[in-house]
Design a protein around this motif. Structure first.
Motif, PDB file in Angstrom:
ATOM      1  N   CYS A  20      -3.186   7.313   2.661  1.00  0.00           N
ATOM      2  CA  CYS A  20      -1.725   7.212   2.591  1.00  0.00           C
ATOM      3  C   CYS A  20      -1.173   8.207   1.569  1.00  0.00           C
ATOM      4  N   SER A  21      -1.852   8.367   0.430  1.00  0.00           N
ATOM      5  CA  SER A  21      -1.432   9.336  -0.588  1.00  0.00           C
ATOM      6  C   SER A  21      -1.523  10.759  -0.037  1.00  0.00           C
ATOM      7  N   PHE A  22      -2.556  11.017   0.762  1.00  0.00           N
ATOM      8  CA  PHE A  22      -2.727  12.330   1.398  1.00  0.00           C
ATOM      9  C   PHE A  22      -1.510  12.656   2.260  1.00  0.00           C
ATOM     10  N   VAL A  23      -1.041  11.671   3.020  1.00  0.00           N
ATOM     11  CA  VAL A  23       0.118  11.871   3.902  1.00  0.00           C
ATOM     12  C   VAL A  23       1.365  12.167   3.073  1.00  0.00           C
ATOM     13  N   PHE A  24       1.560  11.421   1.983  1.00  0.00           N
ATOM     14  CA  PHE A  24       2.719  11.653   1.119  1.00  0.00           C
ATOM     15  C   PHE A  24       2.691  13.055   0.505  1.00  0.00           C
ATOM     16  N   LEU A  25       1.501  13.544   0.170  1.00  0.00           N
ATOM     17  CA  LEU A  25       1.375  14.861  -0.449  1.00  0.00           C
ATOM     18  C   LEU A  25       1.582  15.998   0.547  1.00  0.00           C
ATOM     19  N   PHE A  26       1.439  15.691   1.839  1.00  0.00           N
ATOM     20  CA  PHE A  26       1.527  16.739   2.853  1.00  0.00           C
ATOM     21  C   PHE A  26       2.911  17.411   2.874  1.00  0.00           C
ATOM     22  N   VAL A  27       3.974  16.629   2.718  1.00  0.00           N
ATOM     23  CA  VAL A  27       5.338  17.182   2.775  1.00  0.00           C
ATOM     24  C   VAL A  27       5.589  18.177   1.634  1.00  0.00           C
ATOM     25  N   PRO A  28       5.369  17.785   0.354  1.00  0.00           N
ATOM     26  CA  PRO A  28       5.570  18.781  -0.714  1.00  0.00           C
ATOM     27  C   PRO A  28       4.615  19.966  -0.600  1.00  0.00           C
ATOM     28  N   TRP A  29       3.389  19.722  -0.094  1.00  0.00           N
ATOM     29  CA  TRP A  29       2.440  20.822   0.099  1.00  0.00           C
ATOM     30  C   TRP A  29       2.985  21.828   1.124  1.00  0.00           C
ATOM     31  N   TYR A  30       3.501  21.321   2.233  1.00  0.00           N
ATOM     32  CA  TYR A  30       4.014  22.178   3.305  1.00  0.00           C
ATOM     33  C   TYR A  30       5.209  22.999   2.829  1.00  0.00           C
ATOM     34  N   LEU A  31       6.054  22.382   2.009  1.00  0.00           N
ATOM     35  CA  LEU A  31       7.270  23.055   1.555  1.00  0.00           C
ATOM     36  C   LEU A  31       7.030  23.972   0.354  1.00  0.00           C
ATOM     37  N   LEU A  32       6.138  23.564  -0.563  1.00  0.00           N
ATOM     38  CA  LEU A  32       5.994  24.279  -1.831  1.00  0.00           C
ATOM     39  C   LEU A  32       4.772  25.197  -1.920  1.00  0.00           C
ATOM     40  N   VAL A  36       0.828  -1.214   0.000  1.00  0.00           N
ATOM     41  CA  VAL A  36       0.000   0.000   0.000  1.00  0.00           C
ATOM     42  C   VAL A  36       0.864   1.266   0.000  1.00  0.00           C
ATOM     43  N   ILE A  37       1.901   1.302   0.838  1.00  0.00           N
ATOM     44  CA  ILE A  37       2.723   2.519   0.943  1.00  0.00           C
ATOM     45  C   ILE A  37       3.443   2.862  -0.369  1.00  0.00           C
ATOM     46  N   PRO A  38       4.165   1.914  -1.009  1.00  0.00           N
ATOM     47  CA  PRO A  38       4.818   2.284  -2.272  1.00  0.00           C
ATOM     48  C   PRO A  38       3.836   2.629  -3.385  1.00  0.00           C
ATOM     49  N   ILE A  39       2.712   1.906  -3.467  1.00  0.00           N
ATOM     50  CA  ILE A  39       1.701   2.200  -4.486  1.00  0.00           C
ATOM     51  C   ILE A  39       1.110   3.590  -4.248  1.00  0.00           C
ATOM     52  N   SER A  40       0.831   3.917  -2.985  1.00  0.00           N
ATOM     53  CA  SER A  40       0.275   5.229  -2.630  1.00  0.00           C
ATOM     54  C   SER A  40       1.254   6.353  -2.969  1.00  0.00           C
ATOM     55  N   ALA A  41       2.539   6.098  -2.754  1.00  0.00           N
ATOM     56  CA  ALA A  41       3.564   7.109  -3.027  1.00  0.00           C
ATOM     57  C   ALA A  41       3.584   7.479  -4.507  1.00  0.00           C
ATOM     58  N   PHE A  42       3.552   6.467  -5.381  1.00  0.00           N
ATOM     59  CA  PHE A  42       3.592   6.739  -6.820  1.00  0.00           C
ATOM     60  C   PHE A  42       2.248   7.250  -7.335  1.00  0.00           C
ATOM     61  N   PHE A  43       1.157   6.846  -6.686  1.00  0.00           N
ATOM     62  CA  PHE A  43      -0.162   7.375  -7.037  1.00  0.00           C
ATOM     63  C   PHE A  43      -0.212   8.870  -6.733  1.00  0.00           C
ATOM     64  N   ALA A  44       0.286   9.246  -5.545  1.00  0.00           N
ATOM     65  CA  ALA A  44       0.334  10.653  -5.152  1.00  0.00           C
ATOM     66  C   ALA A  44       1.216  11.456  -6.105  1.00  0.00           C
ATOM     67  N   ALA A  45       2.372  10.881  -6.471  1.00  0.00           N
ATOM     68  CA  ALA A  45       3.300  11.560  -7.376  1.00  0.00           C
ATOM     69  C   ALA A  45       2.683  11.775  -8.752  1.00  0.00           C
ATOM     70  N   SER A  46       1.992  10.757  -9.267  1.00  0.00           N
ATOM     71  CA  SER A  46       1.394  10.867 -10.608  1.00  0.00           C
ATOM     72  C   SER A  46       0.318  11.950 -10.639  1.00  0.00           C
ATOM     73  N   LEU A  47      -0.488  12.034  -9.579  1.00  0.00           N
ATOM     74  CA  LEU A  47      -1.537  13.058  -9.512  1.00  0.00           C
ATOM     75  C   LEU A  47      -0.931  14.450  -9.330  1.00  0.00           C
ATOM     76  N   TRP A  48       0.064  14.536  -8.479  1.00  0.00           N
ATOM     77  CA  TRP A  48       0.735  15.818  -8.224  1.00  0.00           C
ATOM     78  C   TRP A  48       1.350  16.375  -9.508  1.00  0.00           C
ATOM     79  N   PHE A  49       2.174  15.572 -10.172  1.00  0.00           N
ATOM     80  CA  PHE A  49       2.854  16.037 -11.382  1.00  0.00           C
ATOM     81  C   PHE A  49       1.861  16.290 -12.524  1.00  0.00           C
ATOM     82  N   GLY A  50       0.872  15.387 -12.643  1.00  0.00           N
ATOM     83  CA  GLY A  50      -0.124  15.545 -13.706  1.00  0.00           C
ATOM     84  C   GLY A  50      -0.950  16.807 -13.548  1.00  0.00           C
ATOM     85  N   ASN A  51      -1.376  17.102 -12.326  1.00  0.00           N
ATOM     86  CA  ASN A  51      -2.165  18.319 -12.082  1.00  0.00           C
ATOM     87  C   ASN A  51      -1.319  19.588 -12.219  1.00  0.00           C
TER      88      ASN A  51
END
Length: 304
Positions: A201-213, A82-97
């Motif tokens: 899990c994807s929400f948690v991964f997105l929190f770090v780039p959101w906080y910084l960027l 779940v964690i690695p899949i969520s990480a790449f799912f979050a990345a794909s949505l982040w970069f795509g958007n």
């Protein structure tokens, strides 16, 4: 005969719903993020809203209304799958958007022709597929088509193109990891249980780039927040996930690919009407047609 006809009618209805929702979500996201329209240039925030909404709805469907049962989830499966899949799912949505901020919807759809190429490369690297000459030639033709489209793009933007291509490869890796990791564990996740485990899990991964960027920029900018805009946008994204499940469950690979190609052509046409700044050239169309024809042929050969 009546039963076959009824099944066929429902299949076409599901395909139509998928095409409408998929096109709608893409155009809606572009409208929300674009500085020229709704002017909410925070793609990570928008993605986090989608993940939070999907996670909450799926929690109620699984735990409260018990529409589906949760799968047997252990800490080992969660940590290794779940964690690695969520990480790449979050990345794909982040970069795509984020790509919507820099390049047109039409050009984004043309770049998405690279998806089969990215998936094949990741599958070979992960050992789930073998490097075959016929597939490689098809991939080469698709890539040439994308290069031709890029060459013909009037408003070509390197940053937006890099974001979109990175998002495509992140999504391809997510798809391959889903196949490798979950199937090895014998797990089958439908859209509701997938969102139940992956969205938080994807929400948690997105929190770090959101906080910084994005957080610093949100504090100083005049944010236009409209509850109904974001609610309806998240609802459309959630409905799209469910429609994908309905389509996959009732059609084959060729049908899905054809529907995807039809959706892309509709999107390219609609985007030039809705967003007048999105101009397409003959070179765009020729390059995209080359790539899509190759993808279509590949789907047919896979089926037979």
């Amino acid at each position: 005969m009546a039963m076959i006809s009824k099944t066929l009618v429902f299949t076409y209805i599901y395909l139509l719903i998928y095409i409408i929702l998929s096109s709608g979500v893409i155009l809606y996201n572009k409208w929300v993020l674009s500085p020229k329209y709704f002017n909410f240039p925070f793609p990570i925030t928008l993605t986090m809203i989608h993940m939070a909404f999907s996670g909450i709805v799926s929690f109620f469907l699984v735990r409260v209304f018990k529409v589906v049962s949760p799968v047997k989830m252990t800490f080992e499966i969660y940590a290794t799958c779940v964690i690695p899949i969520s990480a790449f799912f979050a990345a794909s949505l982040w970069f795509g958007n984020t790509a919507y901020l820099y390049i047109s919807v039409a050009f984004i759809q043309m770049l998405k022709a690279l998806m089969p190429v990215a998936t094949f490369i990741m599958a070979v690297l992960c050992g789930t597929d073998k490097a075959r000459c016929d597939v490689f030639l098809n991939m080469l033709v698709v890539s040439v088509g994308v290069v031709v489209s890029s060459y013909g793009e009037i408003h070509f933007n390197v940053v937006g193109t890099v974001y979109q291509v990175t998002g495509i490869f992140a999504e391809a890796l997510r798809l391959v990891l889903t196949q490798v990791l979950l199937q090895k564990k014998g797990l089958t996740l439908n859209p509701i249980t997938s969102l139940y485990y992956i969205a938080p899990c994807s929400f948690v991964f997105l929190f770090v780039p959101w906080y910084l960027l994005e957080k610093p920029g949100m504090e100083v900018s005049q944010i236009q927040f409209n509850f109904w805009i974001f609610f309806s946008n998240a609802l459309c994204a959630l409905a799209l996930n469910f429609s994908i499940f309905l389509v996959i469950g009732r059609t084959g690979a060729v049908t899905i690919r054809v529907a995807g190609v039809l959706k892309d052509w509709i999107l390219i046409a609609l985007s030039t009407v809705i967003f007048p700044e999105s101009t397409i050239t003959g070179m765009n169309i020729i390059g995209y047609a080359i790539g899509m024809y190759s993808v279509f042929l590949m789907a047919i050969f896979e089926e037979f």
